[in-house]
Design a protein around this motif. Structure first.
Motif, PDB file in Angstrom:
ATOM      1  N   GLN A   8      11.817  10.538  18.534  1.00 15.76           N
ATOM      2  CA  GLN A   8      10.561  10.716  17.805  1.00 15.76           C
ATOM      3  C   GLN A   8      10.645   9.978  16.475  1.00 15.76           C
ATOM      4  O   GLN A   8      11.661  10.008  15.801  1.00 15.76           O
ATOM      5  CB  GLN A   8      10.304  12.206  17.548  1.00 15.76           C
ATOM      6  CG  GLN A   8       8.912  12.548  17.092  1.00 15.76           C
ATOM      7  CD  GLN A   8       7.933  12.586  18.237  1.00 15.76           C
ATOM      8  OE1 GLN A   8       8.306  12.379  19.393  1.00 15.76           O
ATOM      9  NE2 GLN A   8       6.669  12.841  17.945  1.00 15.76           N
ATOM     10  N   VAL A   9       9.528   9.309  16.135  1.00 13.32           N
ATOM     11  CA  VAL A   9       9.448   8.550  14.888  1.00 13.32           C
ATOM     12  C   VAL A   9       8.181   8.971  14.153  1.00 13.32           C
ATOM     13  O   VAL A   9       7.118   9.117  14.759  1.00 13.32           O
ATOM     14  CB  VAL A   9       9.411   7.038  15.173  1.00 13.32           C
ATOM     15  CG1 VAL A   9       9.219   6.253  13.885  1.00 13.32           C
ATOM     16  CG2 VAL A   9      10.685   6.601  15.888  1.00 13.32           C
ATOM     17  N   GLN A  10       8.322   9.149  12.848  1.00  9.93           N
ATOM     18  CA  GLN A  10       7.159   9.476  12.014  1.00  9.93           C
ATOM     19  C   GLN A  10       6.920   8.342  11.019  1.00  9.93           C
ATOM     20  O   GLN A  10       7.881   7.773  10.494  1.00  9.93           O
ATOM     21  CB  GLN A  10       7.381  10.795  11.258  1.00  9.93           C
ATOM     22  CG  GLN A  10       7.522  12.018  12.146  1.00  9.93           C
ATOM     23  CD  GLN A  10       8.932  12.174  12.706  1.00  9.93           C
ATOM     24  OE1 GLN A  10       9.924  11.893  12.033  1.00  9.93           O
ATOM     25  NE2 GLN A  10       9.016  12.585  13.969  1.00  9.93           N
ATOM     26  N   LEU A  11       5.650   8.065  10.773  1.00 10.54           N
ATOM     27  CA  LEU A  11       5.284   6.997   9.842  1.00 10.54           C
ATOM     28  C   LEU A  11       4.206   7.506   8.893  1.00 10.54           C
ATOM     29  O   LEU A  11       3.251   8.165   9.342  1.00 10.54           O
ATOM     30  CB  LEU A  11       4.758   5.775  10.585  1.00 10.54           C
ATOM     31  CG  LEU A  11       5.687   5.186  11.671  1.00 10.54           C
ATOM     32  CD1 LEU A  11       5.218   5.614  13.061  1.00 10.54           C
ATOM     33  CD2 LEU A  11       5.720   3.680  11.594  1.00 10.54           C
ATOM     34  N   VAL A  12       4.343   7.188   7.616  1.00 14.69           N
ATOM     35  CA  VAL A  12       3.377   7.608   6.611  1.00 14.69           C
ATOM     36  C   VAL A  12       3.019   6.413   5.740  1.00 14.69           C
ATOM     37  O   VAL A  12       3.894   5.849   5.059  1.00 14.69           O
ATOM     38  CB  VAL A  12       3.922   8.751   5.738  1.00 14.69           C
ATOM     39  CG1 VAL A  12       2.893   9.143   4.687  1.00 14.69           C
ATOM     40  CG2 VAL A  12       4.304   9.960   6.596  1.00 14.69           C
ATOM     41  N   LEU A  59      -3.002  -5.908  -3.191  1.00 16.45           N
ATOM     42  CA  LEU A  59      -2.570  -4.535  -2.954  1.00 16.45           C
ATOM     43  C   LEU A  59      -1.266  -4.589  -2.191  1.00 16.45           C
ATOM     44  O   LEU A  59      -1.028  -5.530  -1.431  1.00 16.45           O
ATOM     45  CB  LEU A  59      -3.592  -3.763  -2.112  1.00 16.45           C
ATOM     46  CG  LEU A  59      -4.744  -3.030  -2.776  1.00 16.45           C
ATOM     47  CD1 LEU A  59      -5.625  -2.400  -1.697  1.00 16.45           C
ATOM     48  CD2 LEU A  59      -4.275  -1.991  -3.755  1.00 16.45           C
ATOM     49  N   ARG A  60      -0.445  -3.562  -2.383  1.00 15.77           N
ATOM     50  CA  ARG A  60       0.758  -3.436  -1.564  1.00 15.77           C
ATOM     51  C   ARG A  60       0.730  -2.084  -0.858  1.00 15.77           C
ATOM     52  O   ARG A  60       0.673  -1.032  -1.505  1.00 15.77           O
ATOM     53  CB  ARG A  60       2.030  -3.551  -2.396  1.00 15.77           C
ATOM     54  CG  ARG A  60       3.280  -3.625  -1.512  1.00 15.77           C
ATOM     55  CD  ARG A  60       4.563  -3.790  -2.297  1.00 15.77           C
ATOM     56  NE  ARG A  60       5.010  -2.548  -2.909  1.00 15.77           N
ATOM     57  CZ  ARG A  60       6.243  -2.326  -3.326  1.00 15.77           C
ATOM     58  NH1 ARG A  60       7.173  -3.279  -3.204  1.00 15.77           N
ATOM     59  NH2 ARG A  60       6.574  -1.183  -3.886  1.00 15.77           N
ATOM     60  N   LEU A  61       0.760  -2.146   0.467  1.00 15.14           N
ATOM     61  CA  LEU A  61       0.841  -0.940   1.284  1.00 15.14           C
ATOM     62  C   LEU A  61       2.303  -0.628   1.599  1.00 15.14           C
ATOM     63  O   LEU A  61       3.116  -1.543   1.758  1.00 15.14           O
ATOM     64  CB  LEU A  61       0.064  -1.120   2.587  1.00 15.14           C
ATOM     65  CG  LEU A  61      -1.392  -1.539   2.458  1.00 15.14           C
ATOM     66  CD1 LEU A  61      -2.023  -1.605   3.857  1.00 15.14           C
ATOM     67  CD2 LEU A  61      -2.171  -0.617   1.557  1.00 15.14           C
ATOM     68  N   SER A  62       2.604   0.656   1.690  1.00 13.41           N
ATOM     69  CA  SER A  62       3.947   1.103   2.060  1.00 13.41           C
ATOM     70  C   SER A  62       3.868   1.959   3.313  1.00 13.41           C
ATOM     71  O   SER A  62       2.903   2.701   3.512  1.00 13.41           O
ATOM     72  CB  SER A  62       4.573   1.918   0.929  1.00 13.41           C
ATOM     73  OG  SER A  62       4.699   1.160  -0.252  1.00 13.41           O
ATOM     74  N   CYS A  63       4.893   1.876   4.123  1.00 13.94           N
ATOM     75  CA  CYS A  63       5.004   2.686   5.331  1.00 13.94           C
ATOM     76  C   CYS A  63       6.412   3.261   5.367  1.00 13.94           C
ATOM     77  O   CYS A  63       7.375   2.515   5.585  1.00 13.94           O
ATOM     78  CB  CYS A  63       4.732   1.844   6.564  1.00 13.94           C
ATOM     79  SG  CYS A  63       5.047   2.686   8.133  1.00 13.94           S
ATOM     80  N   VAL A  64       6.515   4.553   5.126  1.00 22.11           N
ATOM     81  CA  VAL A  64       7.824   5.220   5.172  1.00 22.11           C
ATOM     82  C   VAL A  64       8.064   5.694   6.601  1.00 22.11           C
ATOM     83  O   VAL A  64       7.231   6.401   7.181  1.00 22.11           O
ATOM     84  CB  VAL A  64       7.888   6.396   4.198  1.00 22.11           C
ATOM     85  CG1 VAL A  64       9.224   7.118   4.325  1.00 22.11           C
ATOM     86  CG2 VAL A  64       7.672   5.916   2.767  1.00 22.11           C
ATOM     87  N   VAL A  65       9.192   5.303   7.143  1.00 25.30           N
ATOM     88  CA  VAL A  65       9.520   5.582   8.544  1.00 25.30           C
ATOM     89  C   VAL A  65      10.684   6.567   8.601  1.00 25.30           C
ATOM     90  O   VAL A  65      11.676   6.409   7.874  1.00 25.30           O
ATOM     91  CB  VAL A  65       9.886   4.289   9.287  1.00 25.30           C
ATOM     92  CG1 VAL A  65      10.032   4.558  10.783  1.00 25.30           C
ATOM     93  CG2 VAL A  65       8.843   3.206   9.039  1.00 25.30           C
ATOM     94  N   SER A  66      10.572   7.565   9.456  1.00 22.97           N
ATOM     95  CA  SER A  66      11.664   8.516   9.631  1.00 22.97           C
ATOM     96  C   SER A  66      11.812   8.849  11.104  1.00 22.97           C
ATOM     97  O   SER A  66      10.878   8.652  11.894  1.00 22.97           O
ATOM     98  CB  SER A  66      11.405   9.785   8.809  1.00 22.97           C
ATOM     99  OG  SER A  66      10.202  10.409   9.220  1.00 22.97           O
ATOM    100  N   GLY A  67      12.990   9.350  11.452  1.00 22.30           N
ATOM    101  CA  GLY A  67      13.227   9.707  12.839  1.00 22.30           C
ATOM    102  C   GLY A  67      14.557   9.179  13.334  1.00 22.30           C
ATOM    103  O   GLY A  67      15.432   8.824  12.557  1.00 22.30           O
TER     104      GLY A  67
END
Length: 126
Positions: free
Chosen positions: A1-5, A18-26
């Motif tokens: 399982q992977v989560q992205l925010v 603009l700078r977008l961020s995507c924090v990934v966990s799992g």
């Protein structure tokens, strides 16, 4: 399982950045490629950019080449999308997504990404 925010969206004027961020966990994150997609109201979800977890390979959609840059900070498990020279047609909800290794290389197809973030709104005014 992977989560992205995703974070970093907002309202900007044409020509801004603009700078977008995507924090990934799992688990097993190093096996995934991380992509950015966007979806404007009434339109399909379109491919923007993708990066391998190693950061060694990137690929961009034609409409953002030369303006957007995708990068990864492995220490922070965070993928960035630097967006420069923004245009009103860049207005959309931006999503990051994780593609498993079995689909690696088929970057432009959203149905081949297994995990998605909730999205962040980017609005570019003229």
């Amino acid at each position: 399982q992977v989560q992205l925010v995703e974070t970093g969206g907002g309202l900007v004027q044409s020509g801004a950045s603009l700078r977008l961020s995507c924090v990934v966990s799992g688990r097993a994150l190093s096996t995934y490629d991380i992509g950015w997609f966007r979806q404007a109201p009434g339109k399909d979800r379109d491919f923007v950019a993708v990066i391998t977890w190693s950061g060694m390979s990137t690929y961009y959609g034609d409409s953002v080449k030369g303006r957007f840059t995708i990068s990864i900070d492995n220490a922070k498990n965070t993928v960035y999308l630097q967006m420069n020279s923004l245009k009103p047609e860049d207005t959309a909800v931006y999503y990051c997504a994780a593609q498993p290794p079995k689909y690696s290389g088929n970057y432009i197809y959203p149905q081949l990404y297994d995990y998605w973030g909730q999205g962040t709104q980017v609005t570019v005014s003229s």
